[in-house]
Enzyme design. Structure first.
Site, PDB file in Angstrom:
ATOM      1  N   ASP A  34      36.833  44.119  45.282  1.00  0.00           N
ATOM      2  CA  ASP A  34      35.713  45.036  45.075  1.00  0.00           C
ATOM      3  C   ASP A  34      35.541  46.030  46.222  1.00  0.00           C
ATOM      4  O   ASP A  34      34.436  46.481  46.509  1.00  0.00           O
ATOM      5  CB  ASP A  34      34.399  44.245  44.862  1.00  0.00           C
ATOM      6  CG  ASP A  34      34.592  43.100  43.897  1.00  0.00           C
ATOM      7  OD1 ASP A  34      35.065  43.359  42.791  1.00  0.00           O
ATOM      8  OD2 ASP A  34      34.281  41.946  44.261  1.00  0.00           O
ATOM      9  N   HIS A  62      37.280  47.728  38.369  1.00  0.00           N
ATOM     10  CA  HIS A  62      37.294  48.947  39.171  1.00  0.00           C
ATOM     11  C   HIS A  62      36.255  49.890  38.608  1.00  0.00           C
ATOM     12  O   HIS A  62      36.299  50.222  37.430  1.00  0.00           O
ATOM     13  CB  HIS A  62      38.676  49.619  39.099  1.00  0.00           C
ATOM     14  CG  HIS A  62      39.735  48.841  39.812  1.00  0.00           C
ATOM     15  ND1 HIS A  62      41.063  49.151  39.738  1.00  0.00           N
ATOM     16  CD2 HIS A  62      39.651  47.776  40.619  1.00  0.00           C
ATOM     17  CE1 HIS A  62      41.751  48.292  40.475  1.00  0.00           C
ATOM     18  NE2 HIS A  62      40.910  47.440  41.014  1.00  0.00           N
TER      19      HIS A  62
END
Ligand code: IMP
Length: 458
Positions: A34, A62
């Protein structure tokens, strides 16, 4: 330096490839995921001919903000947001067809052209039993009072395990060969019914009855809808590289979650670091020239496993973690789980930088740290006796280290409008200098907000 082939070295194609300059750049996460890799891929995609994803599955998330619109991508490379650019899902990935179809439909509904999506016929199919097994294994660990891995329950581990087991694995290309698929399902469905029912330990075993005919019907739907995208992406990429095309390699998950080099066993099941890019796409090692490491200005982690700099010990720590979590929108793109938050751990990041062979760094979410009087950066580890110890990618080892922090002054004032390094306050620049100096790799980009334009190119 590229070395010249001998006169006897073969065809003109092989002579051409031996003298070729590396044409691929890999984007890798340096922490526990992340980090904002999607945004970097999106920022660089226009400079490359092809974007290719090399590992993982629907466990990844994403998010990219374009024109104020947020796109959450799980399986499809962020390059899809660039019209006309081939977006390749490579052979090293594991694909839940229902997920990827949902993602394709969602993108098309928002006006994104998906006709350039290419899915490797060698990628593996995440079947219903993989997701069930993922869940059962996590429950089993919890029932035995062992900290579960904290998986996304997307069937990633069991699917990769079947890939390695071979006999019960199904590849995307099998979907296009119904007779072969029927034979595979005839052996695999009863096997999985028996194994998962046994794993359920007297629970509701009817939940694990895998009906071949139903599966075959569902797989026929997958095949008809995915057929336009399925191809030999490895061959495609090799051909493209031979003609001088450039490839941006999109890593999913992150280095500290790598199955061999991450904080085992609290990792995912693929090679997430740059070493996975050639194997997960089928391009040669020598074609990867640049490796950009993406890191947050602080640390986060979802799921189980130790994070040495986690802000958790005191009420003040937890309050600060909440503040960072809210500002940084630190909730899983895939599962919605709140992410654990900690100070920047440069010891762990340096390990990742060396392992990946990073040539540049992208520091993300710097804006989130605004307004904190004193920032802490971990620059060393000590054991219980006070002895300096290194980073070792092992959960047991890391649970016995104490972080050594360097305190640095923070900065005040919104930095999200900065577009050059000179526009950043002195505290923010000093923070980045420390990162660069400690890691020994230049900072190439700094992200100061979610928008496409909120990116400083150094
Ligand atoms: P799995 O990949 O679902 O098996 O999960 C294994 C571990 O990796 C769990 O701790 C997940 O939370 C973590 N994980 C997997 N993919 C990502 C990601 O893209 N970002 C952050 N954590 C991830």
């Amino acid at each position: 330096m590229a070395h010249a082939p001998s006169a006897a070295s073969g065809t003109s194609a092989s002579r051409h490839s031996a003298s070729r300059q590396p044409s691929a750049t890999a984007i890798v996460g340096l922490q526990w995921g992340d980090e904002g890799k999607g945004k970097i891929v999106d920022a660089l995609a226009s400079r490359f001919d092809i974007v290719a994803r090399y590992n993982g599955g629907a466990n990844a998330g994403h998010s990219v903000v374009v024109g104020g619109e947020r796109f959450a991508l799980h399986l499809i490379p962020a390059g899809i947001l660039h019209k006309g650019k081939p977006a390749v899902v490579g052979c090293g990935t594991v694909i839940d067809p229902d997920w990827i179809l949902k993602e394709i439909d969602g993108l098309i509904a928002r006006g994104i052209d998906c006709s350039n999506l290419m899915i490797s016929d060698r990628a593996h199919v995440v079947m219903p039993w993989h997701k069930h097994e993922d869940e059962l294994r996590e429950k089993w660990l919890a029932a035995k009072s062992v900290e579960p891995i904290g998986t996304t329950k997307r069937g990633i581990g069991p699917c990769y395990a079947d890939k390695v087991q071979r006999g019960t694995a199904i590849r995307i290309g099998d979907l296009l060969r119904p007779e072969q698929l029927a034979t595979k399902l005839a052996t695999t469905a009863p096997f999985k019914t028996a194994v998962l029912s046994a794993m359920a330990q007297g629970g509701d075993t009817s939940a694990f009855h895998y009906d071949q005919a139903e599966l075959l019907k569902h797989a026929a739907m997958w095949a008809s809808r995915l057929k336009p995208y399925i191809t030999d992406t490895s061959g495609f990429l090799l051909d493209q590289i031979d003609t001088g095309k450039t490839v941006l390699l999109e890593g999913a998950n992150a280095t500290l979650l790598d199955v061999d080099h991450g904080t085992y066993p609290y990792v995912t099941s693929s090679t997430t670091c740059s070493l996975g890019a050639p194997t997960g796409t089928g391009i040669p090692l020598s074609s990867v020239g640049a490796i950009l490491g993406v890191m947050k200005a602080y640390s986060t982690r979802v799921g189980g496993g130790v994070m040495p700099t986690e802000l958790i010990a005191t009420e003040a720590d937890r309050t600060l973690a909440d503040k960072i979590r809210t500002r940084g929108r630190e909730f899983g793109t895939t599962t919605g789980r709140p992410r654990r938050v900690g100070w920047l751990d440069l010891v762990a990041v340096r390990y990742s930088v060396r392992l990946n062979g990073c040539t540049g760094l992208c520091v993300m979410l710097l804006d989130v740290l605004e307004g904190i009087d004193t920032l802490r950066i971990c620059t060393g580890y000590r054991d219980a006796s006070g002895k300096d110890v290194p980073f070792v990618p092992d959960a047991n080892w890391l649970s016995n280290v104490q972080p050594v922090f360097r305190d640095v002054p923070g900065w005040h004032g919104d930095i999200s409008g900065a577009r050059t390094m000179a526009e950043l306050p002195a505290g923010a620049r000093a923070y980045l200098d420390l990162v660069e100096e400690f890691l020994g790799v230049p900072v190439a980009m700094v992200s100061i907000g979610p928008g496409r334009e909120q990116l400083i190119h150094c």
